[in-house]
Scaffold this motif. Structure first.
Motif, mmCIF file in Angstrom:
data_model
loop_
_atom_site.group_PDB
_atom_site.id
_atom_site.type_symbol
_atom_site.label_atom_id
_atom_site.label_comp_id
_atom_site.label_asym_id
_atom_site.label_seq_id
_atom_site.Cartn_x
_atom_site.Cartn_y
_atom_site.Cartn_z
ATOM 1 N N ILE A 14 7.528 0.557 -4.568
ATOM 2 C CA ILE A 14 7.010 0.915 -3.247
ATOM 3 C C ILE A 14 5.500 0.716 -3.194
ATOM 4 O O ILE A 14 4.966 0.185 -2.224
ATOM 5 N N ASP A 15 4.805 1.110 -4.247
ATOM 6 C CA ASP A 15 3.352 0.956 -4.270
ATOM 7 C C ASP A 15 2.930 -0.506 -4.184
ATOM 8 O O ASP A 15 1.937 -0.836 -3.548
ATOM 9 N N ASN A 16 3.676 -1.388 -4.825
ATOM 10 C CA ASN A 16 3.330 -2.809 -4.830
ATOM 11 C C ASN A 16 4.035 -3.577 -3.716
ATOM 12 O O ASN A 16 3.937 -4.796 -3.661
ATOM 13 N N ASP A 17 4.760 -2.858 -2.858
ATOM 14 C CA ASP A 17 5.477 -3.453 -1.735
ATOM 15 C C ASP A 17 6.430 -4.546 -2.193
ATOM 16 O O ASP A 17 6.464 -5.646 -1.662
ATOM 17 N N GLU A 18 7.212 -4.248 -3.228
ATOM 18 C CA GLU A 18 8.189 -5.196 -3.761
ATOM 19 C C GLU A 18 9.607 -4.814 -3.358
ATOM 20 O O GLU A 18 10.560 -5.125 -4.046
ATOM 21 N N GLY A 19 9.746 -4.118 -2.246
ATOM 22 C CA GLY A 19 11.058 -3.663 -1.818
ATOM 23 C C GLY A 19 11.824 -4.749 -1.081
ATOM 24 O O GLY A 19 11.489 -5.930 -1.102
ATOM 25 N N PHE A 20 12.886 -4.343 -0.405
ATOM 26 C CA PHE A 20 13.702 -5.258 0.364
ATOM 27 C C PHE A 20 13.012 -5.618 1.672
ATOM 28 O O PHE A 20 12.332 -4.797 2.267
#
Length: 78
Positions: free
Chosen positions: A58-64
């Motif tokens: 979530i911190d690195n915005d690597e989500g879906f």
């Protein structure tokens, strides 16, 4: 290991001060109330590097992305 009377009185004073600050910060009417609130927030906020609840995805915005999430929820395989 027992505490001396001086240590016990010190802990009691500290506890009374914390209770007074918590009561004052909940009012939020005067400058002292707001100052108590800021001090309590500052004392209880966890540093980001010590927060075990942080998620690197979530911190690195690597989500879906929304389309990926929709396909995943429908059970489709990419």
């Amino acid at each position: 290991m027992s505490l001396s009377d001086k240590d016990i009185r010190k802990k009691e004073r500290s506890a009374r001060l914390m209770m007074w600050m918590a009561a004052r910060s909940s009012r939020n009417q005067t400058f002292i109330d707001r100052l108590c609130r800021k001090l309590i927030v500052r004392a209880t906020t966890v540093a980001p590097e010590d927060d075990f609840m942080r998620d690197p995805l979530i911190d690195n915005d690597e989500g879906f992305d929304p389309d990926e999430l929709d396909r995943y929820q429908r059970g489709e395989i990419a």
